[in-house]
Motif scaffolding. Sequence first.
Motif, PDB file in Angstrom:
ATOM      1  N   GLU A   1       0.847  -1.207   0.000  1.00  0.00           N
ATOM      2  CA  GLU A   1       0.000   0.000   0.000  1.00  0.00           C
ATOM      3  C   GLU A   1       0.874   1.245   0.000  1.00  0.00           C
ATOM      4  N   VAL A   2       2.066   1.118   0.561  1.00  0.00           N
ATOM      5  CA  VAL A   2       3.017   2.227   0.604  1.00  0.00           C
ATOM      6  C   VAL A   2       3.855   2.265  -0.669  1.00  0.00           C
ATOM      7  N   LEU A   3       4.307   1.079  -1.097  1.00  0.00           N
ATOM      8  CA  LEU A   3       5.149   0.973  -2.290  1.00  0.00           C
ATOM      9  C   LEU A   3       4.846  -0.358  -2.977  1.00  0.00           C
ATOM     10  N   PRO A   4       4.364  -0.328  -4.220  1.00  0.00           N
ATOM     11  CA  PRO A   4       4.026  -1.572  -4.922  1.00  0.00           C
ATOM     12  C   PRO A   4       5.216  -2.521  -4.997  1.00  0.00           C
ATOM     13  N   GLU A   5       4.918  -3.806  -5.093  1.00  0.00           N
ATOM     14  CA  GLU A   5       5.957  -4.834  -5.066  1.00  0.00           C
ATOM     15  C   GLU A   5       7.015  -4.620  -6.135  1.00  0.00           C
ATOM     16  N   GLN A   6       6.596  -4.271  -7.354  1.00  0.00           N
ATOM     17  CA  GLN A   6       7.565  -4.075  -8.434  1.00  0.00           C
ATOM     18  C   GLN A   6       8.523  -2.936  -8.115  1.00  0.00           C
ATOM     19  N   GLU A   7       7.992  -1.847  -7.543  1.00  0.00           N
ATOM     20  CA  GLU A   7       8.837  -0.694  -7.209  1.00  0.00           C
ATOM     21  C   GLU A   7       9.779  -1.028  -6.051  1.00  0.00           C
ATOM     22  N   LEU A   8       9.296  -1.839  -5.116  1.00  0.00           N
ATOM     23  CA  LEU A   8      10.131  -2.226  -3.983  1.00  0.00           C
ATOM     24  C   LEU A   8      11.328  -3.037  -4.459  1.00  0.00           C
ATOM     25  N   TYR A   9      11.085  -3.972  -5.374  1.00  0.00           N
ATOM     26  CA  TYR A   9      12.192  -4.770  -5.914  1.00  0.00           C
ATOM     27  C   TYR A   9      13.153  -3.893  -6.702  1.00  0.00           C
ATOM     28  N   GLY A  10      12.613  -3.007  -7.514  1.00  0.00           N
ATOM     29  CA  GLY A  10      13.470  -2.110  -8.292  1.00  0.00           C
ATOM     30  C   GLY A  10      14.336  -1.234  -7.406  1.00  0.00           C
TER      31      GLY A  10
ATOM     32  N   ASP B   1      23.685   1.448   1.785  1.00  0.00           N
ATOM     33  CA  ASP B   1      23.295   1.950   3.094  1.00  0.00           C
ATOM     34  C   ASP B   1      21.781   1.826   3.235  1.00  0.00           C
ATOM     35  N   TRP B   2      21.291   2.062   4.456  1.00  0.00           N
ATOM     36  CA  TRP B   2      19.841   2.034   4.669  1.00  0.00           C
ATOM     37  C   TRP B   2      19.151   2.999   3.704  1.00  0.00           C
ATOM     38  N   ASP B   3      18.015   2.570   3.179  1.00  0.00           N
ATOM     39  CA  ASP B   3      17.178   3.439   2.348  1.00  0.00           C
ATOM     40  C   ASP B   3      16.236   4.180   3.294  1.00  0.00           C
ATOM     41  N   PHE B   4      16.711   5.298   3.841  1.00  0.00           N
ATOM     42  CA  PHE B   4      15.941   5.987   4.877  1.00  0.00           C
ATOM     43  C   PHE B   4      14.644   6.586   4.336  1.00  0.00           C
ATOM     44  N   GLU B   5      14.626   6.923   3.071  1.00  0.00           N
ATOM     45  CA  GLU B   5      13.374   7.411   2.483  1.00  0.00           C
ATOM     46  C   GLU B   5      12.315   6.315   2.524  1.00  0.00           C
ATOM     47  N   LEU B   6      12.692   5.101   2.141  1.00  0.00           N
ATOM     48  CA  LEU B   6      11.786   3.957   2.194  1.00  0.00           C
ATOM     49  C   LEU B   6      11.375   3.677   3.635  1.00  0.00           C
ATOM     50  N   ILE B   7      12.336   3.699   4.544  1.00  0.00           N
ATOM     51  CA  ILE B   7      12.073   3.426   5.962  1.00  0.00           C
ATOM     52  C   ILE B   7      11.048   4.403   6.521  1.00  0.00           C
ATOM     53  N   GLU B   8      11.191   5.676   6.178  1.00  0.00           N
ATOM     54  CA  GLU B   8      10.256   6.686   6.679  1.00  0.00           C
ATOM     55  C   GLU B   8       8.895   6.553   6.015  1.00  0.00           C
ATOM     56  N   MET B   9       8.862   6.163   4.741  1.00  0.00           N
ATOM     57  CA  MET B   9       7.588   5.926   4.052  1.00  0.00           C
ATOM     58  C   MET B   9       6.780   4.830   4.760  1.00  0.00           C
ATOM     59  N   LEU B  10       7.495   3.825   5.267  1.00  0.00           N
ATOM     60  CA  LEU B  10       6.831   2.697   5.927  1.00  0.00           C
ATOM     61  C   LEU B  10       6.476   2.998   7.380  1.00  0.00           C
ATOM     62  N   GLY B  11       6.949   4.121   7.889  1.00  0.00           N
ATOM     63  CA  GLY B  11       6.621   4.502   9.261  1.00  0.00           C
ATOM     64  C   GLY B  11       7.475   3.815  10.308  1.00  0.00           C
ATOM     65  N   TYR B  12       8.673   3.351   9.906  1.00  0.00           N
ATOM     66  CA  TYR B  12       9.584   2.753  10.871  1.00  0.00           C
ATOM     67  C   TYR B  12      10.499   3.855  11.412  1.00  0.00           C
TER      68      TYR B  12
END
Length: 466
Positions: free
Chosen positions: A113-122, A188-199
């Motif tokens: 819901e935050v990031l589609p599976e295809q985009e997450l893999y990419g 390194d950590w993908d902090f943009e992704l991490i913040e998108m997920l609310g971690y």
Amino acid sequence: MTEYYLAVDIGASSGRHILGHMEQGRMVMEEMHRFYNGLTVKDGEACWDLEQLFEEIKTGLKKCREAGKIPVSMGIDTWAVDFVLLDDTDKVLGNAVGYRDKRTEGTDRLVYEVLPEQELYGRTGIQKQIFNTIYQLMAVKKKHPECLEKASAMLLVPDYFQFLLTGRKASEYTNATTTQLVSPKTKDWDFELIEMLGYPRRIFQPVVKPGTVLGNFTEEIQREVGFDCQVILPATHDTGSAVLAVPSNEDKTLYISSGTWSLMGVERKEADCSEKSRGLNFTNEGGYDYRFRYLKNIMGLWMIQSLKKELQDAYSFAGLCEMASGETISSLVDCNDSRFLAPESMIKAVQEYCEDTGQQIPKTPGQLACVIYRSLAQCYGKTVREIEEMTGVHYKKLHVVGGGANAGYLNRLTAASTGKTVLAGPTEATAIGNLMVQMMAKGVLADLKAARQCVYDSFEMKIYEP
């Protein structure tokens, strides 16, 4: 004076302390301690007993001291993806839940819901496995949000043990990549992704390379085990260490790290995050010196281990192999079917799959083992063809390292199904790879090329022709 190096290698079913040293250019290993590991149910969750495992780590250290073989350095590797959350006093929050627990069911939908599976893999290059840390954290966020709110640090299992030894927190790169939260570009950590997920961003520790000197034992640990020692981070993901020990310096080397899981792949300098790669379910896990382990996770010997346990250990692995080799049953199962991940009965799961697909139902231990081994070999053959398609390389040889290198029947089947010459060994590849990194960090081995040549010179391989 002999210098000893200690690899603490902890798998899903057992752990071991392996001392290594050099003699006339060859690596010599000695097992000092072996201990049980397994999941237990706590509060309805399948958990690791990390307190007991750490006691075993210290017990093994004391045995080294008692033997008069005190290591100059040590490192710990374990399985991937599982972690602990620590509060601001470094106390563990919640349970140390294992990856075979069912808490992640449905969490993939919340992530997508935050990031589609295809985009997450990419973005990460890591194959979808419902137990990846990204989904486990979503399960914590959904079921125990108070733990995330109180957390000041997240440490993967080997990083946690090494923190307990040294008092220093860090996230070793090869294992960090398996979280599905690390960028293959920045390493390194993908902090943009991490913040998108609310971690919470604050819980993620600095990512460091294998070979990093974490520090020495704390004074408390020194008093308890009776000596001081330097802790050097190996490739803390056990597969990362095992792949290091593949005894080949050829640029194009095909391998299977064969244990509880079968990890089949090649090393590459760049990640392949394409949609085609995602569709074939390949992953780009981090390797030593920022190489990528381009591989596929296959269910592996977990199925045989479960069968052996269900048969109350009435047969050895060698015995099951021998019985399987005498069977003619042709039934096959999809080893990566989710029903084999954590069934109450592996026997029933295999039999039901065969029944559901209209095949002969295996009934005897030999037939069940035969179906599992033949199915694994078929999966290996299919995966080789996919790897060759994705890399554009034709491989003539296949290296099998880890415990599965002892499975002669499976190796013969693998040679036949892949059409490759199988070179089996070394069996203690994970511990060897752990020791290699320590010895490279200390300058005993000049570089990875020299280290792999040392493995080739030090350990025997068995050859199986197609």
